[in-house]
Design a protein around this motif. Structure first.
Motif, PDB file in Angstrom:
ATOM      1  N   HIS A  84       0.832  -1.211   0.000  1.00 35.96           N
ATOM      2  CA  HIS A  84       0.000   0.000   0.000  1.00 35.96           C
ATOM      3  C   HIS A  84       0.864   1.258   0.000  1.00 35.96           C
ATOM      4  N   SER A  85       1.955   1.229   0.744  1.00 35.00           N
ATOM      5  CA  SER A  85       2.845   2.396   0.731  1.00 35.00           C
ATOM      6  C   SER A  85       3.560   2.523  -0.613  1.00 35.00           C
ATOM      7  N   ASP A  86       3.842   1.383  -1.273  1.00 39.47           N
ATOM      8  CA  ASP A  86       4.462   1.426  -2.603  1.00 39.47           C
ATOM      9  C   ASP A  86       3.497   1.919  -3.673  1.00 39.47           C
ATOM     10  N   MET A  87       2.190   1.833  -3.412  1.00 37.07           N
ATOM     11  CA  MET A  87       1.198   2.244  -4.405  1.00 37.07           C
ATOM     12  C   MET A  87       0.992   3.759  -4.444  1.00 37.07           C
ATOM     13  N   LYS A  88       1.618   4.505  -3.556  1.00 37.83           N
ATOM     14  CA  LYS A  88       1.547   5.966  -3.615  1.00 37.83           C
ATOM     15  C   LYS A  88       2.206   6.422  -4.917  1.00 37.83           C
ATOM     16  N   PRO A  89       1.634   7.434  -5.572  1.00 39.19           N
ATOM     17  CA  PRO A  89       2.072   7.791  -6.929  1.00 39.19           C
ATOM     18  C   PRO A  89       3.573   8.071  -7.085  1.00 39.19           C
ATOM     19  N   GLU A  90       4.173   8.775  -6.125  1.00 44.10           N
ATOM     20  CA  GLU A  90       5.592   9.111  -6.285  1.00 44.10           C
ATOM     21  C   GLU A  90       6.494   7.872  -6.156  1.00 44.10           C
ATOM     22  N   ILE A  91       6.137   6.968  -5.249  1.00 44.62           N
ATOM     23  CA  ILE A  91       6.933   5.746  -5.075  1.00 44.62           C
ATOM     24  C   ILE A  91       6.659   4.774  -6.219  1.00 44.62           C
ATOM     25  N   ALA A  92       5.398   4.691  -6.651  1.00 46.58           N
ATOM     26  CA  ALA A  92       5.048   3.797  -7.752  1.00 46.58           C
ATOM     27  C   ALA A  92       5.769   4.204  -9.034  1.00 46.58           C
ATOM     28  N   ALA A  93       5.909   5.490  -9.278  1.00 43.52           N
ATOM     29  CA  ALA A  93       6.623   5.950 -10.477  1.00 43.52           C
ATOM     30  C   ALA A  93       8.086   5.508 -10.444  1.00 43.52           C
ATOM     31  N   LYS A  94       8.699   5.559  -9.263  1.00 39.40           N
ATOM     32  CA  LYS A  94      10.095   5.116  -9.141  1.00 39.40           C
ATOM     33  C   LYS A  94      10.218   3.616  -9.391  1.00 39.40           C
ATOM     34  N   LEU A  95       9.271   2.824  -8.847  1.00 40.20           N
ATOM     35  CA  LEU A  95       9.348   1.370  -9.000  1.00 40.20           C
ATOM     36  C   LEU A  95       9.064   0.922 -10.434  1.00 40.20           C
ATOM     37  N   GLU A 144      -8.376  -1.392   3.278  1.00 41.53           N
ATOM     38  CA  GLU A 144      -7.429  -0.402   3.781  1.00 41.53           C
ATOM     39  C   GLU A 144      -6.460  -1.070   4.763  1.00 41.53           C
ATOM     40  N   PRO A 145      -5.181  -0.694   4.769  1.00 39.70           N
ATOM     41  CA  PRO A 145      -4.230  -1.333   5.686  1.00 39.70           C
ATOM     42  C   PRO A 145      -4.561  -1.042   7.154  1.00 39.70           C
ATOM     43  N   TYR A 146      -4.198  -1.956   8.013  1.00 42.76           N
ATOM     44  CA  TYR A 146      -4.441  -1.868   9.445  1.00 42.76           C
ATOM     45  C   TYR A 146      -3.570  -0.776  10.051  1.00 42.76           C
ATOM     46  N   THR A 147      -4.151   0.076  10.879  1.00 46.83           N
ATOM     47  CA  THR A 147      -3.408   1.195  11.473  1.00 46.83           C
ATOM     48  C   THR A 147      -3.446   1.106  12.997  1.00 46.83           C
ATOM     49  N   LYS A 164     -12.147   0.920   5.405  1.00 44.53           N
ATOM     50  CA  LYS A 164     -12.604   1.432   4.123  1.00 44.53           C
ATOM     51  C   LYS A 164     -12.058   0.556   2.996  1.00 44.53           C
ATOM     52  N   THR A 165     -12.729   0.618   1.869  1.00 37.91           N
ATOM     53  CA  THR A 165     -12.227  -0.103   0.699  1.00 37.91           C
ATOM     54  C   THR A 165     -11.483   0.872  -0.195  1.00 37.91           C
ATOM     55  N   VAL A 166     -10.434   0.391  -0.788  1.00 39.85           N
ATOM     56  CA  VAL A 166      -9.592   1.180  -1.666  1.00 39.85           C
ATOM     57  C   VAL A 166      -9.767   0.634  -3.076  1.00 39.85           C
ATOM     58  N   VAL A 167      -9.889   1.493  -4.047  1.00 41.70           N
ATOM     59  CA  VAL A 167     -10.007   1.058  -5.437  1.00 41.70           C
ATOM     60  C   VAL A 167      -8.613   0.715  -5.945  1.00 41.70           C
ATOM     61  N   VAL A 168      -8.435  -0.549  -6.353  1.00 43.51           N
ATOM     62  CA  VAL A 168      -7.148  -1.015  -6.839  1.00 43.51           C
ATOM     63  C   VAL A 168      -7.344  -1.564  -8.244  1.00 43.51           C
ATOM     64  N   LYS A 169      -6.608  -1.025  -9.185  1.00 45.48           N
ATOM     65  CA  LYS A 169      -6.664  -1.495 -10.568  1.00 45.48           C
ATOM     66  C   LYS A 169      -5.280  -1.977 -10.965  1.00 45.48           C
ATOM     67  N   THR A 170      -5.270  -2.875 -11.938  1.00 39.74           N
ATOM     68  CA  THR A 170      -3.993  -3.351 -12.443  1.00 39.74           C
ATOM     69  C   THR A 170      -3.233  -2.188 -13.056  1.00 39.74           C
ATOM     70  N   GLN A 171      -1.943  -2.174 -12.828  1.00 35.48           N
ATOM     71  CA  GLN A 171      -1.108  -1.068 -13.283  1.00 35.48           C
ATOM     72  C   GLN A 171      -1.106  -0.980 -14.803  1.00 35.48           C
ATOM     73  N   PRO A 172      -0.966   0.196 -15.343  1.00 34.70           N
ATOM     74  CA  PRO A 172      -0.893   0.325 -16.807  1.00 34.70           C
ATOM     75  C   PRO A 172       0.436  -0.211 -17.317  1.00 34.70           C
ATOM     76  N   VAL A 173       0.383  -0.871 -18.458  1.00 35.69           N
ATOM     77  CA  VAL A 173       1.593  -1.432 -19.064  1.00 35.69           C
ATOM     78  C   VAL A 173       1.980  -0.567 -20.255  1.00 35.69           C
ATOM     79  N   GLU A 174       3.184  -0.102 -20.239  1.00 31.05           N
ATOM     80  CA  GLU A 174       3.672   0.721 -21.348  1.00 31.05           C
ATOM     81  C   GLU A 174       4.445  -0.163 -22.298  1.00 31.05           C
ATOM     82  N   GLU A 175       4.163  -0.026 -23.569  1.00 29.96           N
ATOM     83  CA  GLU A 175       4.826  -0.858 -24.572  1.00 29.96           C
ATOM     84  C   GLU A 175       6.278  -0.459 -24.778  1.00 29.96           C
TER      85      GLU A 175
END
Length: 179
Positions: A84-95, A144-147, A164-175
């Protein structure tokens, strides 16, 4: 500890002919004194070592006792809260846009963000998105992760609020990720 009276009683109990026969057995011309024989023949083991084995380890001959624990930790992946912490936009872009690393599978170019796995090529990554393993992981990540605040509420320090429920979609794949 023995007192001196006990030692003196034992020293008189050895007959001289026994000492002579003992010296002939050992082919010695000098007859050992009574005191030496008392020390030699009066071995009294400690009560703490009596009947105990000197072996300290079990006879497993290098075998591992709990193999299941080894298998569980061998391919351990990230926990859900870490993902969940890796799914934050700034960290996800790095990964998702990592530099080429030859030590990692697929040179670190094909990474599934939700499963925290590297893949060899783009085709295997796309195939992974269709598998049960990936779909189950997406379902687990919806919650939602346990706090610590939720733990306090569960302990009676507040009223219960369902996660709460979080909307999770499969990541976009760039060709253009292909090398």
């Amino acid at each position: 500890m023995r007192d001196s009276s006990e030692t003196s009683k034992r020293s008189t109990s050895f007959p001289n002919d026994f000492l002579v026969s003992l010296s002939k057995c050992y082919n010695k011309s000098i007859i050992p004194t009574k005191h030496v024989l008392i020390q030699h023949f009066s071995f009294q083991p400690n009560d703490s070592t009596m009947g105990k084995s000197k072996q300290t380890k079990n006879h497993n001959n290098g075998k591992k006792k709990n193999i299941s624990k080894t298998w569980k930790t061998k391919r351990r992946t990230k926990d859900l809260d870490e993902i969940h912490s890796d799914m934050k936009p700034e960290i996800a872009a790095k990964l998702l846009n990592q530099e080429v690393d030859l030590d990692v599978t697929g040179c670190a170019q094909h990474y599934c963000l939700h499963c925290a796995r590297y893949f060899v090529d783009l085709k295997s990554l796309k195939d992974h998105f269709k598998t049960k393993v990936h779909k189950r992981r997406l379902k687990e990540l919806r919650e939602e992760p346990y706090t610590q605040a939720e733990a306090d509420r569960a302990a009676g320090m507040g009223s219960y609020i369902p996660p709460k429920t979080v909307v999770v979609k499969t990541q976009p794949v760039e060709e253009d990720m292909c090398l």
